[in-house]
Design an enzyme around this catalytic site. Structure first.
Site: not given
Length: 578
Positions: A134, A158, A233, A280, A418
């Site tokens: 591959h 593909h 998220r 994030c 956060y």
């Protein structure tokens, strides 16, 4: 390319001109044969199946690779006798001789040791021998034990017939009807049951709510991250929003409440497109966990992705709703409320400073497109906020309400999450009100290839290191330094701000570098080293640099993890030298 692109050897079972469902399957792999019954009848069936479907392995497929595509050219030089001997058209009535496998059995074959099996449109394939051929390397193993369809959907090559011909050579049987039907099975009634399907390559950190990141080795394959593998998220179940009845409310301005439909956003305001990286706050949290346990999802280095976003500018919408200089004297924040809710009806919310929201250079969008298409469900369909340069948590998805206010959002995720704290602060002493909510993120970089623990052959003579770099607040990454010896010596990596093979993108205006830089360095292997400690560190145009270690920036929530990224790679000596 993730999966089957070309092969160094290929045969076909004669010049078949029948429809694909009549095409003969290939040789059955020995491991599959062992699963059949040992009865004389089944043994005769197996031998007959092998005789009918064994291809000749004399013929060569030349794979000509150009850029990210694959051009496959092959010619078969069978004699007429060979054609006559190998051409077989299997009738529907004889399909019963094909072995049937359950998904459970397929899933057991996920490594070179156990065999590498995949499924495609109800058929089962043993591609173990193909893995070494591959061109995309061992990325093909990402699909091992599962379906090819979601991987192939990422790459149009593909869908071409000659790729399907290659795959056909490795067929060993069919997937059971029961397992084929399972994907159509009715889902349960839990609040997450109607969540969208996700790409199986994603590495899941949480199922409910769904949070996942792509494998690092494919993250830097594309400058623009395909939507399917863009990190996910979610804080709550994904809401299902009817675009025809969707309404966005804008409040807190002199003009009263402004209500906009999706069509209003598309037709009443100019469409703007911005390429921006989202990250994030917990990206690379796993490295903080190695210092001391933190609370939060155990993100690796791939909770970051880059996309093009299109939609109406927030500034234009606020002006239409009555924003003016008088408002700025009393209001300081713009709050966002999502349509995603918990069982109590509480919605996700966040806010950003007003000056970012209304700035012509802020480029804040009410986005309805991602990478040129409607937003996917996981990314906020039909409308989300995109706040370039700002932590992902403020980029509220499934946007339902905008409020211009003197106060920050009262949401839990704005007030009690956060935020960053000292390494000495623990859960007994933390006071979330004492720290500001994260907005702009610090300078960041990480190594996507090679992986930690990888082995490089000495005969290769060199090693190629790849990764990404980004800085918050629109600060442009100007340099990435790479060390192969644990930081004793350094080399400068080549930066890239476009897809490989494309012309470099023009430099962004100062303060508006919203997108990451991909980087790459190829360097000779140190002659006597048996192991490499590879390190990367980035520098932005304000000369902000990453800290050299995790411990001094550790915090109880594991956010803002941006220390030098390190991987160790072993060098395998040539057998002759040993």
């Amino acid at each position: 390319m993730l999966l089957l692109k070309c092969c160094q050897s290929l045969t076909r079972v004669g010049p078949l001109k029948t429809q694909r469902h009549l095409r003969v399957a290939p040789t059955v792999a020995p491991c599959a044969v062992r699963l059949w019954s040992s009865s004389s009848e089944d043994r005769r069936s197996r031998e007959s199946y092998q005789r009918a479907h064994s291809p000749s392995w004399k013929h060569v497929l030349a794979g000509l690779l150009a850029g990210t595509g694959a051009v496959l050219a092959y010619g078969l030089h069978h004699s007429k006798a060979e054609r006559a001997a190998t051409t077989t058209v299997q009738t529907i009535g004889k399909v019963s001789s094909v072995p049937i496998f359950s998904q459970e059995e397929v899933t057991k074959h996920r490594s070179l040791e156990d065999g590498v099996w995949v499924t495609y449109k109800g058929s089962v394939y043993d591609i173990t021998e193909f893995v070494a051929m591959h061109p995309g390397g061992d990325k093909i193993l990402l699909a091992a034990g599962g379906a090819l369809e979601p991987f192939w959907a990422l790459y149009a090559v593909h869908s071409q017939d000659h790729v399907l011909d290659i795959l056909a050579e490795y067929k060993v049987g069919e997937l059971s009807v029961e397992d084929q039907r399972k994907q159509q099975a009715v889902k349960s009634s839990d609040p997450y049951s109607s969540d969208p399907d996700r790409h199986p390559v994603l590495r899941i950190n949480s199922l409910k709510p769904f949070n996942a990141e792509p494998p690092p080795e494919i993250l830097s394959d594309n400058y623009i991250t395909p939507s399917a593998i863009f990190f996910k998220r979610n804080h709550l179940p994904v809401p299902h929003v009817d675009p025809a009845s969707y309404q966005l409310q804008v409040e807190g301005l002199p003009g009263g409440v402004l209500t906009l439909s999706l069509e209003d956003l598309k037709t009443q305001f100019p469409k703007h497109t911005v390429t921006a990286t989202l990250q994030c706050a917990g990206n690379r949290r796993s490295e903080m966990n190695k210092v001391k346990q933190v609370k939060g999802l155990n993100w690796g280095i791939a909770a970051i992705s880059n996309a093009t976003w299109s939609g109406a500018r927030l500034r234009d919408v606020l002006l239409a709703a009555g924003y003016g200089p008088d408002v700025a004297r009393s209001a300081h924040h713009v709050q966002f409320e999502g349509l995603d809710k918990d069982v109590t009806g509480t919605t996700y919310g966040a806010s950003i400073p007003l000056n970012k929201a209304v700035s012509e250079e802020g480029d804040v969008l009410l986005a309805y497109e991602m990478n040129g298409e409607d937003l996917p469900a996981d990314h906020g369909y039909p409308v989300r906020v995109v706040v370039p340069g700002t932590v992902g948590a403020r980029n509220v998805k499934w946007l339902g309400k905008i409020v211009v206010s003197a106060e920050e959002s009262s949401s839990h995720w704005q007030q009690n999450d956060y935020k960053g704290f000292s390494p000495g602060t623990d859960w007994d002493t933390v006071d979330f009100k004492s720290a500001p909510a994260i907005q702009e993120l610090p300078i960041q970089s990480a190594i996507t290839q090679p992986a930690d623990g990888a082995v490089v052959d000495r005969s290769a003579e060199e090693v190629t290191v790849k990764g990404y770099a980004w800085s918050g607040g629109g600060r442009e990454v100007v340099r990435v330094d790479v060390s192969l010896d644990g930081g004793n010596t350094w080399q400068v990596a080549e930066l890239r701000s476009s897809e490989k093979g494309q012309a470099p993108a023009p430099s962004p205006p100062p303060g508006r570098a919203w997108a990451w830089k991909l980087w790459e360095l190829t360097a000779p292997l140190p002659p006597k080293a048996q192991e490499l400690e590879i390190i990367c560190k980035a520098v932005d145009n304000s000369y902000n640099m990453q800290p050299d270690s995790v411990a001094p920036i550790w915090n109880l929530r594991g956010v803002l993890s941006n220390a030098w990224h390190r991987v160790k790679v072993k060098i395998k000596e040539d057998e002759e030298e040993e």
